[in-house]
Design a protein around this motif. Structure first.
Motif, PDB file in Angstrom:
ATOM      1  N   ALA A 101      54.929  34.297 -33.505  1.00  0.00           N
ATOM      2  CA  ALA A 101      54.624  33.816 -32.767  1.00  0.00           C
ATOM      3  C   ALA A 101      55.198  33.740 -31.629  1.00  0.00           C
ATOM      4  N   VAL A 102      56.610  32.958 -31.614  1.00  0.00           N
ATOM      5  CA  VAL A 102      57.275  32.832 -30.843  1.00  0.00           C
ATOM      6  C   VAL A 102      58.235  33.690 -29.819  1.00  0.00           C
ATOM      7  N   GLU A 103      58.374  34.819 -30.733  1.00  0.00           N
ATOM      8  CA  GLU A 103      58.633  36.064 -30.407  1.00  0.00           C
ATOM      9  C   GLU A 103      58.100  36.634 -29.145  1.00  0.00           C
ATOM     10  N   ILE A 104      56.850  36.544 -29.783  1.00  0.00           N
ATOM     11  CA  ILE A 104      55.899  37.088 -29.090  1.00  0.00           C
ATOM     12  C   ILE A 104      55.478  36.699 -27.193  1.00  0.00           C
ATOM     13  N   ALA A 105      55.869  35.343 -28.022  1.00  0.00           N
ATOM     14  CA  ALA A 105      56.496  34.230 -25.898  1.00  0.00           C
ATOM     15  C   ALA A 105      56.855  34.476 -25.900  1.00  0.00           C
ATOM     16  N   ASN A 106      58.349  35.058 -26.591  1.00  0.00           N
ATOM     17  CA  ASN A 106      59.574  35.455 -25.717  1.00  0.00           C
ATOM     18  C   ASN A 106      59.444  36.897 -25.505  1.00  0.00           C
ATOM     19  N   LYS A 107      58.708  37.686 -25.533  1.00  0.00           N
ATOM     20  CA  LYS A 107      58.911  38.706 -25.320  1.00  0.00           C
ATOM     21  C   LYS A 107      57.999  38.244 -24.173  1.00  0.00           C
ATOM     22  N   ASP A 108      57.039  37.447 -23.965  1.00  0.00           N
ATOM     23  CA  ASP A 108      55.754  37.615 -23.190  1.00  0.00           C
ATOM     24  C   ASP A 108      56.379  36.701 -21.652  1.00  0.00           C
ATOM     25  N   LEU A 109      57.633  35.850 -22.314  1.00  0.00           N
ATOM     26  CA  LEU A 109      58.118  35.286 -21.061  1.00  0.00           C
ATOM     27  C   LEU A 109      58.625  35.955 -20.051  1.00  0.00           C
ATOM     28  N   GLU A 110      59.635  36.810 -21.063  1.00  0.00           N
ATOM     29  CA  GLU A 110      60.563  38.047 -20.710  1.00  0.00           C
ATOM     30  C   GLU A 110      60.110  38.888 -19.489  1.00  0.00           C
ATOM     31  N   ARG A 111      58.748  39.269 -19.822  1.00  0.00           N
ATOM     32  CA  ARG A 111      58.410  40.886 -18.771  1.00  0.00           C
ATOM     33  C   ARG A 111      57.858  39.699 -17.853  1.00  0.00           C
ATOM     34  N   LEU A 112      57.346  38.096 -17.980  1.00  0.00           N
ATOM     35  CA  LEU A 112      56.846  37.479 -16.870  1.00  0.00           C
ATOM     36  C   LEU A 112      57.947  37.570 -15.751  1.00  0.00           C
ATOM     37  N   ILE A 113      59.228  37.334 -16.514  1.00  0.00           N
ATOM     38  CA  ILE A 113      60.828  36.671 -15.431  1.00  0.00           C
ATOM     39  C   ILE A 113      61.209  37.997 -15.081  1.00  0.00           C
ATOM     40  N   LEU A 114      61.171  38.969 -15.781  1.00  0.00           N
ATOM     41  CA  LEU A 114      61.392  40.240 -15.379  1.00  0.00           C
ATOM     42  C   LEU A 114      60.465  40.661 -14.258  1.00  0.00           C
ATOM     43  N   ALA A 115      59.308  40.787 -14.192  1.00  0.00           N
ATOM     44  CA  ALA A 115      57.972  40.679 -13.001  1.00  0.00           C
ATOM     45  C   ALA A 115      58.419  39.849 -11.936  1.00  0.00           C
ATOM     46  N   GLN A 116      58.950  38.402 -11.620  1.00  0.00           N
ATOM     47  CA  GLN A 116      59.067  37.842 -10.915  1.00  0.00           C
ATOM     48  C   GLN A 116      59.876  38.355  -9.798  1.00  0.00           C
ATOM     49  N   GLN A 117      60.985  38.527 -10.643  1.00  0.00           N
ATOM     50  CA  GLN A 117      62.798  38.720 -10.077  1.00  0.00           C
ATOM     51  C   GLN A 117      61.833  40.108  -9.196  1.00  0.00           C
ATOM     52  N   LEU A 118      60.946  41.321  -9.613  1.00  0.00           N
ATOM     53  CA  LEU A 118      60.884  41.795  -9.353  1.00  0.00           C
ATOM     54  C   LEU A 118      60.210  41.809  -7.972  1.00  0.00           C
ATOM     55  N   MET A 119      59.337  41.304  -7.804  1.00  0.00           N
ATOM     56  CA  MET A 119      58.213  40.430  -6.443  1.00  0.00           C
ATOM     57  C   MET A 119      59.532  39.723  -6.257  1.00  0.00           C
ATOM     58  N   ASN A 120      59.834  39.169  -6.252  1.00  0.00           N
ATOM     59  CA  ASN A 120      60.527  37.296  -5.219  1.00  0.00           C
ATOM     60  C   ASN A 120      61.528  38.612  -4.816  1.00  0.00           C
ATOM     61  N   ARG A 121      62.327  39.886  -4.743  1.00  0.00           N
ATOM     62  CA  ARG A 121      63.101  40.469  -4.134  1.00  0.00           C
ATOM     63  C   ARG A 121      62.614  40.929  -2.570  1.00  0.00           C
ATOM     64  N   VAL A 122      60.999  41.226  -2.800  1.00  0.00           N
ATOM     65  CA  VAL A 122      60.266  41.244  -1.329  1.00  0.00           C
ATOM     66  C   VAL A 122      59.847  40.192  -1.190  1.00  0.00           C
ATOM     67  N   ALA A 123      59.511  39.473  -1.322  1.00  0.00           N
ATOM     68  CA  ALA A 123      59.281  37.880  -0.840  1.00  0.00           C
ATOM     69  C   ALA A 123      60.699  37.810  -0.453  1.00  0.00           C
ATOM     70  N   ASP A 124      61.930  38.188  -1.058  1.00  0.00           N
ATOM     71  CA  ASP A 124      62.675  37.482   0.094  1.00  0.00           C
ATOM     72  C   ASP A 124      63.361  38.097   1.031  1.00  0.00           C
ATOM     73  N   LYS A 125      62.788  39.021   1.588  1.00  0.00           N
ATOM     74  CA  LYS A 125      62.793  39.692   2.545  1.00  0.00           C
ATOM     75  C   LYS A 125      61.891  39.776   3.589  1.00  0.00           C
ATOM     76  N   CYS A 126      60.957  38.557   3.424  1.00  0.00           N
ATOM     77  CA  CYS A 126      59.941  37.923   4.246  1.00  0.00           C
ATOM     78  C   CYS A 126      59.930  36.670   5.033  1.00  0.00           C
ATOM     79  N   ARG A 127      59.405  36.494   6.292  1.00  0.00           N
ATOM     80  CA  ARG A 127      59.537  35.471   7.372  1.00  0.00           C
ATOM     81  C   ARG A 127      59.635  33.702   6.545  1.00  0.00           C
ATOM     82  N   SER A 128      60.489  33.339   6.602  1.00  0.00           N
ATOM     83  CA  SER A 128      60.319  31.618   5.920  1.00  0.00           C
ATOM     84  C   SER A 128      58.910  31.222   5.630  1.00  0.00           C
ATOM     85  N   ASN A 129      58.168  31.574   7.039  1.00  0.00           N
ATOM     86  CA  ASN A 129      56.386  30.930   6.821  1.00  0.00           C
ATOM     87  C   ASN A 129      55.616  32.044   6.285  1.00  0.00           C
TER      88      ASN A 129
END
Length: 171
Positions: free
Chosen positions: A84-112
């Motif tokens: 279960a911990v291995e499965i949770a770690n895989k899920d966490l890695e997938r979420l971190i990768l998705a967050q990094q990809l979406m944050n690349r776009v979000a960092d380029k937008c306006r502050s508001n």
């Protein structure tokens, strides 16, 4: 549960799961015992969320037959917990990768911009629809549509395959 209240969290969860199996309350729903064990782990502060113990049970080779000793049952529960911990770690890695990809776009937008709020919404919910995003971000549905277009290639996967009612999620 009162007898094992001073035991370590994993041992208490294993004993609770063993008691659930021995009582055989819901023969068609054995995963309920694993949810109870995961809630014990969360209540004791070992995790902040419910571990996917049922998925770990499916992955592990341990199958309780009813004639094992307590040591074998505890070892089996630890195997389930490890999977279960291995499965949770895989899920966490997938979420971190998705967050990094979406944050690349979000960092380029306006502050508001509300786009970082949409990114956080994708990370906090398994399924996000346009009406849900509009309600939680307090914007119009058209604004959510525009933010989804703005995410472009980093947009999470569309889950429904329909045009009228679309939903996205990180899988």
């Amino acid at each position: 549960m009162k007898r094992v209240s001073h035991w370590p969290a994993v041992a208490a969860a294993a004993v609770a799961w063993d008691a659930w199996l021995d009582l055989n309350l819901y023969t068609r729903q054995p995963w309920l015992g694993l949810i109870m064990a995961a809630s014990i782990l969360r209540a004791r502060g070992l995790t902040t969320h419910l571990l996917p113990l049922a998925a770990g049970f499916k992955q592990s080779k341990f199958r309780p037959q009813g004639r094992e000793g307590i040591l074998e049952k505890l070892q089996g529960f630890c195997q389930v917990l490890e999977e279960a911990v291995e499965i949770a770690n895989k899920d966490l890695e997938r979420l971190i990768l998705a967050q990094q990809l979406m944050n690349r776009v979000a960092d380029k937008c306006r502050s508001n911009s509300i786009l970082p709020g949409l990114v956080n919404l994708f990370l906090s919910r398994p399924l996000v629809t346009v009406p849900l995003g509009a309600k939680l971000l307090k914007v119009t549905p058209k604004a959510v549509d525009l933010m989804l277009l703005q995410l472009g290639r980093s947009l999470p996967r569309e889950l429904t395959g329909r045009r009228r009612y679309r939903a996205w999620g990180i899988i």
